[in-house]
Design an enzyme around this catalytic site. Sequence first.
Site, mmCIF file in Angstrom:
data_model
loop_
_atom_site.group_PDB
_atom_site.id
_atom_site.type_symbol
_atom_site.label_atom_id
_atom_site.label_comp_id
_atom_site.label_asym_id
_atom_site.label_seq_id
_atom_site.Cartn_x
_atom_site.Cartn_y
_atom_site.Cartn_z
ATOM 1 C CE1 TYR A 82 -0.631 3.168 9.906
ATOM 2 C CE2 TYR A 82 0.111 2.714 7.672
ATOM 3 C CZ TYR A 82 -0.776 2.491 8.711
ATOM 4 O OH TYR A 82 -1.801 1.592 8.562
ATOM 5 N N PRO A 130 -3.944 -0.713 18.894
ATOM 6 C CG PRO A 130 -5.767 -1.987 18.182
ATOM 7 C CD PRO A 130 -5.180 -1.346 19.391
ATOM 8 C CE LYS A 186 4.742 2.403 13.861
ATOM 9 N NZ LYS A 186 4.251 1.893 12.569
ATOM 10 C CE1 TYR A 226 -4.737 3.520 9.199
ATOM 11 C CE2 TYR A 226 -5.286 3.257 11.513
ATOM 12 C CZ TYR A 226 -4.545 2.889 10.413
ATOM 13 O OH TYR A 226 -3.610 1.881 10.522
ATOM 14 C CG HIS A 230 -2.091 -0.913 1.087
ATOM 15 N ND1 HIS A 230 -3.346 -0.602 1.549
ATOM 16 C CD2 HIS A 230 -2.206 -2.132 0.507
ATOM 17 C CE1 HIS A 230 -4.175 -1.588 1.281
ATOM 18 N NE2 HIS A 230 -3.504 -2.533 0.653
#
Length: 398
Positions: A387, A295, A299, A203, A74
């Site tokens: 990220y 979550p 990580k 998100y 991604h």
Amino acid sequence: MKTTTQVGIIGAGPAGLLLALLLQRKGIASAVLEQRSREDIEATIKAGVLEHPTAELLRQLGVGARMDREGFVHEGIELAFGGRRHRIDLPELTGGKTITVYPQHEVIKDLVAAVLAAGISIEFGVTAVSLHDVTSATPSIRYEKDGAAHELRCDFIGGCDGFHGPSRQAIPQALRQEHLKAYPCGWFGILCEAPPSSDELIYAQSERGFVLLSTRSQTVQRMYFQCDPNDHVDNWSDDRIWAEFQARLANGDGWQVKEGRIFQKGIIAMRSFICETLRHGRLFLAGDSAHIVPPTGAKGLNLAAGDVVLLSRAITTYYRQDSEAGLDAYATQALKRIWRGEHFSWWMTQMLHDFEGEDSITRRFRRAQLDYVVSSRAAAMSLAENYVGLPFEGIESV
Ligand code: RFL
Ligand code: PHB
């Protein structure tokens, strides 16, 4: 029965299995003890997102082929709030880095196969695991298998047995430096048969609470919504679940989440936890046995991988150079990366979740933060850098 190895590893999760492989590459023998069956660990649904350095590590260890074939690279994530979606372009912001969506249980299958193929023993289904003489030069692990008592004698113990395992408990409470933050919410997670609603993870923050849309394949989707941690899955019919997703994801452009048959439901607790005492004599903690993240930052598994890269290096230095310097430095070095991941996970969590009873200024701060992240290149870069994952120290020497 008594057996001997150099490193006794408790737990065949990502931390334990990666540690066994990393040590084997350096010619160091280990044996893995796992309380569950192979079928069970290979079917447990957990993580989905592998950071750039974790994917690289799997390739370097020769266990990345199926991930490269079947996983999904991604190049962005979306942040949705205020009725709009905003893209964070990961490679553009990080000098070319991406994440890989490849389920943890598939990683586990690949790692178990590689560990066994390397001739490392994994004892599945062990019970009554206990640690002994960890502050001496000859620690041991006692356990039972099929009703018979066993003892594994070793030079070091890798405590890779997750949050509930016995390793952390083997460090006297008075010596453990621990930090805990429990969040007043959980995540309701589902797996469903549906096509992806989006090409990238979403998100989403809304006044009804957080939503995450993730994926597993072209036909199976993984989705979560923020819930009461004490709620029960039986309170949520499929219709009620879909109504909640639709309400939280309502937006101005008519885009809707794609629904399908739900075949797995579960509620996950959200907490930040760090045991800074990563070493007690010859016992070393790595992964979830030492730290838990909510979550939201994706990580946990990635931090576990970072820990064992450092731990394997420290143990290798001990055997090759007869030096304890690496072992002495393990906690300090590992905690740097752990605290970074912990902070990022907390930061993402507080930015994207609404908590009951919050004051209006906190809500406004959240919106100001989100607006900043999607409008400032510097802020977006910081999110993207964390990220995709900061480099593992010493990965070049794996
Ligand atoms: P694990 O995976 O818990 O493995 C520990 C192993 O030890 C065994 N064990 C014992 N064995 C012998 N004797 C005993 N007495 C034992 N007690 C326990 C257990 O059976 C188990 O097999 O820990 P490890 O290796 O440190 O790995 C940590 C990761 O599993 C965890 O951090 C991640 O799953 C967290 N996580 C995510 N991490 C990511 O990096 N990216 C993600 O996208 C992501 N998403 C998630 C997640 C965790 C989730 N849940 C379910 C908590 C999404 C979810 C929903
Ligand atoms: C998942 O796909 O399970 C997943 C993805 C991203 C997260 C957490 C979980 O932040």
